[in-house]
Enzyme design. Structure first.
Site, short mmCIF file in Angstrom:
data_model
loop_
_atom_site.label_atom_id
_atom_site.label_comp_id
_atom_site.label_asym_id
_atom_site.label_seq_id
_atom_site.Cartn_x
_atom_site.Cartn_y
_atom_site.Cartn_z
NE ARG A 91 28.98 -40.11 -18.02
CZ ARG A 91 29.50 -39.49 -16.95
NH1 ARG A 91 29.65 -40.13 -15.81
NH2 ARG A 91 29.86 -38.22 -17.01
CD GLU A 130 28.70 -38.04 -8.08
OE1 GLU A 130 27.89 -38.45 -8.93
OE2 GLU A 130 29.79 -37.55 -8.39
CG HIS A 187 26.29 -34.61 -8.05
ND1 HIS A 187 27.45 -33.87 -8.04
CD2 HIS A 187 26.37 -35.41 -9.14
CE1 HIS A 187 28.18 -34.20 -9.09
NE2 HIS A 187 27.56 -35.14 -9.77
CG HIS A 220 23.74 -36.98 -12.99
ND1 HIS A 220 24.14 -38.08 -12.30
CD2 HIS A 220 24.82 -36.14 -13.03
CE1 HIS A 220 25.40 -37.94 -11.91
NE2 HIS A 220 25.84 -36.78 -12.35
CG ASP A 229 33.71 -38.49 -13.59
OD1 ASP A 229 32.94 -38.97 -12.74
OD2 ASP A 229 33.32 -37.77 -14.54
C1 GLA Z 1 29.03 -36.99 -12.08
C2 GLA Z 1 29.66 -37.56 -13.29
C3 GLA Z 1 30.56 -36.54 -13.91
C4 GLA Z 1 29.81 -35.28 -14.21
C5 GLA Z 1 29.17 -34.77 -12.96
C6 GLA Z 1 28.30 -33.58 -13.21
O1 GLA Z 1 29.89 -36.92 -11.05
O2 GLA Z 1 30.34 -38.77 -13.06
O3 GLA Z 1 31.14 -37.07 -15.08
O4 GLA Z 1 28.84 -35.51 -15.18
O5 GLA Z 1 28.39 -35.75 -12.38
O6 GLA Z 1 28.94 -32.63 -13.97
#
Ligand code: GLA
Length: 372
Positions: free
Chosen positions: A100, A337, A199, A125, A272
């Site tokens: 982000r 990631e 990803h 992304h 996350d």
């Molecule tokens: C990343 C983000 C998640 C989500 C995924 C795709 O991992 O951190 O919050 O947006 O991508 O769904």
């Protein structure tokens, strides 16, 4: 002399028999008629990786379990068009900026750039048509000790609001030691920001037989970057010790994922978060280990990146129907990631995401598979 030559020839033959191979084939077409291709890398130890030109995506990854059964261990779709119609970055090469950027804004050398906000108030992304939705070109395909494919993409100056023409390559190489090595490289015509990553959604049970809650995860990270309610880092680098984010020794994913006493778990709907990988960024070093106890499959990841986003498929809601008509549900996969930290363009003290003309960007990821 003759004997030596014969022996050498024999050795050569043996080496060849054990070499990993790369084959190129069609992978259907998109609704608009665009033809998609895929390269399959196969080694002599039972592993194969299929990479398609749409999004330089790892479309399938077949890995033997402890009994030698081969199964696909990544989520995705059977057809290329589904990756566009129902995108969730399954296996994709993500860019220009994976993760982000707060409010879709950043400044570079005094100029403010505005990007699309496609994740609540934030940019995610790479925007509306990021690298995952672009057609990459196959530059080369080769067999040998490493079966290899090099894909490239040229992102025009201003694409998705980012400055500079960016030339990107993604190299996937598979060897007989069950290592898949992925290297992203880029150069730019103007100062810019970028964060390229892969990803993949791993489910080591194979063909999603089970969710990932029983997976044992180790993260070589003493600190992570806490986020606000929109998953933008607060700027803090917090010690994981004593928190549900402590994976310095192996923990079951499911053990603490519902512990909503920690607001970070509430914000992420589970995990996350970006973990700060121990050791020196730029050096390939261990970042993560995932063990699936039933199949015995083990994934060990080494990275050069400063951070790694650990995401447990929290947004998979049972409305994604993947390969073999499987419904993907929350907690069905682990994403790891590697990259710079989220929102780094707006945090002067985070590892930089800036690339200048004349510099080479490199992000190397090694996925090593074994069984226990
Ligand atoms: C990343 C983000 C998640 C989500 C995924 C795709 O991992 O951190 O919050 O947006 O991508 O769904």
């Amino acid at each position: 002399m003759r004997y030596t030559i014969a022996a050498a020839a024999l050795l050569g033959l043996c080496a060849q028999a054990h070499a990993a191979t790369a084959t190129r084939a069609g992978f259907g077409q998109l609704a608009d008629g665009t033809k998609v291709e895929a390269v399959t890398l196969t080694n002599s130890a039972g592993m194969s990786a299929k990479i398609m030109t749409l999004g330089a995506t790892l479309q399938s990854l077949v890995v033997p379990d402890k009994a030698g059964h081969k199964d696909d261990v990544v989520l995705g779709y059977d057809t290329a068009q589904e990756y566009l119609s129902r995108p969730d970055y399954f296996g994709a090469s993500v860019g220009r900026y994976a993760n982000r950027i707060a409010k879709g804004k950043f400044a570079l050398d005094g100029k403010t750039y505005t990007l699309v906000t496609n994740d609540g108030p934030n940019h995610l992304h790479g925007g509306t048509k990021g690298f995952d939705k672009r057609m990459w070109k196959i530059d080369s395909v080769s067999s040998g000790p490493d079966a290899k494919v090099v894909l490239s993409y040229v992102s025009a100056d201003g694409e998705e609001g980012y400055p500079g023409e960016l030339k990107v390559t993604a190299t996937y190489a598979l060897n007989d030691q069950n290592e898949l090595r992925l290297e992203y490289r880029a150069t730019t015509s103007k100062p810019t920001v970028l964060n390229l990553t892969n990803h993949s959604y791993f489910n080591l049970s194979g063909n999603d037989a089970r969710d990932v809650m029983g997976n044992m995860v180790t993260l070589h990270a003493a600190r992570f970057t806490p986020v606000n309610a929109t998953l933008i880092p607060t700027g803090e680098r917090k010690a994981v010790s004593g928190t549900v984010f402590d994976f310095q020794t192996a923990h079951r994913v499911g053990d603490r994922i519902r512990d909503a006493r920690d607001p970070q778990i509430r914000f992420g709907r589970g995990y996350d978060h970006n973990f700060i990988v121990d050791g020196n960024a730029g050096t390939l070093r261990p970042a993560a280990r995932v063990e699936e106890p039933v199949s015995g499959r083990v994934l060990e990841m080494s990275v050069t990146a400063p951070g790694i986003q650990f995401y447990t498929g929290n947004f998979l809601d049972g409305t994604y129907f993947g390969k073999g008509s499987r419904a993907y549900r929350q907690g069905d996969a682990i994403c790891l990631e590697p990259g710079v930290f989220p929102d780094s363009p707006n945090h002067a003290d985070f590892p930089t995401s800036r690339l200048n003309p004349g510099q080479s960007y490199v992000n190397t990821i090694v996925y090593k598979f074994s069984t226990k």
